[in-house]
Design an enzyme around this catalytic site. Structure first.
Site, short mmCIF file in Angstrom:
data_model
loop_
_atom_site.label_atom_id
_atom_site.label_comp_id
_atom_site.label_asym_id
_atom_site.label_seq_id
_atom_site.Cartn_x
_atom_site.Cartn_y
_atom_site.Cartn_z
N HIS A 550 -34.82 9.26 68.77
CA HIS A 550 -34.77 10.57 69.43
C HIS A 550 -36.15 11.20 69.54
O HIS A 550 -36.31 12.40 69.27
CB HIS A 550 -33.84 11.51 68.66
CG HIS A 550 -32.44 11.03 68.52
ND1 HIS A 550 -31.64 11.33 67.45
CD2 HIS A 550 -31.70 10.23 69.33
CE1 HIS A 550 -30.46 10.75 67.60
NE2 HIS A 550 -30.47 10.07 68.73
N HIS A 594 -28.53 14.52 69.05
CA HIS A 594 -28.98 13.33 69.75
C HIS A 594 -29.47 13.80 71.12
O HIS A 594 -28.92 14.76 71.70
CB HIS A 594 -27.84 12.33 69.87
CG HIS A 594 -27.39 11.84 68.53
ND1 HIS A 594 -27.37 10.52 68.17
CD2 HIS A 594 -26.95 12.51 67.43
CE1 HIS A 594 -26.95 10.38 66.92
NE2 HIS A 594 -26.70 11.59 66.45
#
Length: 617
Positions: A550, A594
């Site tokens: 991420h 996320h």
């Protein structure tokens, strides 16, 4: 696992039926329509790039070209099966690694990045998490653009999300709040389809413990703290829904072309501009289809070039173009054209550990990735060909990703008083924990596991990405600087302590047999000397931490008149004309989620901003 020819053909047919491409997809530059001019050239056909391309091409007067470095995803069936995301697919990855990480005991770690049409949305874990309302309100505050606030981005969530029933779970009542979801968007989203054997235990433990594990009806409401069910980008037939499957769509468009196997080297000045600080317009893209030779092609956008290369590719393209820190560029042998020192800086990623505990059960997912017989049986079920009454496409464990619940937590007040608060606000988490019914990725040959993955979602550490010389295709130097900030290592220690408290709930009595190597047993954790425990945790964390995949921030947006940053709030590169960047690299901070959904939000808004500007000009 070896698939039979019949199964391979069946899955290929299902994949083709699920994702007929609206764009013309070309393998060779010479196959593009002769003499065609493009209004917009998009450098990168990933999560953001394909969303923007689709939205811009809805205007029949716009001609759009996407240049994607990877291969086409059409007909690639392995990425269709959701649970197969736990199997490394190195042929669809850039296979990049970090520099030596001092915070990880001088280890080098893998740095995944999708190398296929759809980018990381074609290979990720499919978690559908939006982040907190405070994340987007912080974007708005930092940039001075209210259009990035939580309330303002709801329209883009609506354009993106199409909530659908899961393949084999008709009753999702109590697993989400319908009032905060949308059903007319482009990307399919669903709740868990196949029950994991640990589901009831996880929920019972949350009820027993309460506190930070209290049930949250919907972690996507903007207030994610607590334990709730985890939506994922999976369609109603148990197939991955990616940027490629969703935004390339069904209706043919003759104004959208996609060229795969096209690696962008740089953008070059097309003309001088009185309307930019540098006096330059960058509307020409230079790319290669064979990086082993010096053959380059050029294509010029009549309106804009939109770089969507991701947190690694976008700063790399800018730096190779002479846009960045002038001193760094000169040292690399690249003539500086635009001095933007923030290019490649501010790299932020979420530290991640998949903590696998040996469990007293055989009812886990472990055999799916280590036993061909089990895997083939599950694949037959997923195909809807098991011969059982009511067979449907997408049934069984393969129609889901690897977690059914997720929880978000704040660190202790003591940590915040000592180090400061690196989250977006008091309703925004620092930590993420999610349970998985098995060993994450490839399990050991024996044993059955329960994973409790811990993630520092609001990290303090900042790193950088820079080029490694003047070769535009040389792997860049990626330094995420994991755990170099004291807050991050302290936060991860608290996350692991939360896992032990979670397993202290009575529903887990006798379930956990042994901890991950390097951690104390469940009973020892609460009796060890504090100094000894702290040292053991630190050693384990530094030896076990990797990337959550991420990363953000390397082409960060800032206010229009800010002395730092790379792009303005409308995502135009500062000081030049004809050039924008749209992907996770423009986030000034990582969201507590996320990053897939926030990238879609940025792409949807960018497309609106771009179209509106050129309709007004």
């Amino acid at each position: 696992m070896v698939l039979s020819r019949a199964w391979s053909l069946t899955i290929a047919v299902l994949w083709m039926a699920a994702s007929p491409a609206s764009a013309a997809i070309y393998d060779q530059y010479s196959d593009l329509p002769a003499g065609r001019e493009y209004d917009f050239v998009i450098a990168g056909g990933g999560t953001a790039g394909l969303a923007i391309a689709d939205r811009l091409s809805t205007n029949s007067s716009f001609r759009v070209l996407v240049l994607e470095a990877g291969t086409s995803s059409v007909g690639v069936f392995n990425i269709t099966v959701p649970y197969f995301s736990t199997r490394p697919s190195l042929q669809f990855d850039w296979n990049l690694t970090t520099t030596v990480q001092s915070g990880l005991g001088d280890r080098i770690t893998f740095f995944p990045r999708g190398f296929i049409l759809g980018g990381s949305s074609s290979v990720n874990g499919m978690f559908y998490t939006r982040g907190s309302a405070a994340d987007f309100d912080r974007f708005a505050a930092v940039t001075g653009d209210e259009g990035w606030s939580w309330d303002s981005i709801q329209q883009y969530l609506a354009l993106n999300e199409n909530l659908v029933p899961p393949a084999t779970n008709p009753n999702t009542h109590g697993e989400f709040d319908p009032a905060v979801h949308f059903t007319n968007g482009t990307v399919d989203v669903s709740l868990p389809s196949f029950p994991q054997s640990i589901d009831s235990k996880v929920l019972q433990a949350g009820d027993e413990l309460g506190g930070s594990f209290s049930f949250n009806l919907d972690v996507n409401s903007g207030l994610p703290l607590g334990l709730g069910w985890l939506p994922r980008t999976i369609d109603s037939q148990g197939r991955r829904s990616s940027s490629a499957t969703a935004y390339l769509g069904y209706a043919a468009k003759n104004n959208l072309d996609v060229l795969v196997n096209a690696r962008v080297a740089r953008v070059t000045p097309t003309s001088h501009s009185k309307n930019s600080a540098s006096g330059l317009s960058f509307r020409t893209v230079e790319f290669s289809q064979d990086i082993t030779n010096s053959t380059f092609f050029q294509v010029t956008a009549t309106k804009e070039v939109i770089i969507c290369g991701g947190v690694v590719g976008s700063p790399q393209i800018l730096l190779n173009s002479g846009i960045g820190n002038s001193t760094t560029l000169l040292a690399a042998g690249i003539p500086p054209l635009v001095d933007l020192p923030s290019v490649g800086q501010n790299l932020s990623d979420q530290a991640f550990i998949a903590n696998a505990f040996l469990a007293n059960t055989t009812d886990t997912y472990d055999d799916i990735n280590r036993n061909d017989t089990v895997s083939n049986e599950d694949l037959t079920t997923w195909l809807g060909e098991s011969g059982q009454p009511g067979d449907v496409q997408g049934a069984g464990p393969l129609g889901d990703t690897f977690a059914n619940q997720i929880s978000y937590h704040r660190v202790s007040d003591e940590l915040i008083e000592k180090y400061g608060d690196f989250s977006a606000g008091v309703t925004s988490p620092h930590l993420e924990i999610y349970p998985g019914n098995g060993f994450f990725i490839v399990p050991p040959p024996t044993g059955f596991y329960m994973s409790m993955t811990t993630v520092v979602v609001s990290p303090a550490s900042r790193g950088s990405i820079t080029i490694n010389g003047s070769d535009p295709f040389a792997p860049p130097l990626i330094d995420p600087a994991y755990l170099t900030a004291d807050f991050d290592i302290a936060a991860m220690k608290e996350a692991i302590a939360m896992v032990y408290r979670f397993f202290n709930a009575s529903v887990w009595d006798g379930y956990i047999l042994a901890p991950p190597e390097g951690l104390p047993s469940l009973s020892e954790f609460f009796t060890l000397n504090a100094t000894d425990l702290d040292l053991q945790l630190e050693t384990y964390i530094r030896n076990s931490t990797g990337t959550s995949a991420h990363p953000v921030g390397t082409v960060a947006m800032s206010a229009v008149n800010a002395s730092y940053g790379v792009v303005d709030p409308d995502l135009r590169v500062k000081g030049v004309n004809g050039l924008r960047v749209v992907d996770a690299s423009v986030f000034p901070f990582v969201t507590c989620s996320h990053t897939q959904v926030p990238v879609y939000v940025f792409a949807e808004r960018a497309a609106k901003l771009i179209a509106a500007y050129w309709q007004e000009v």
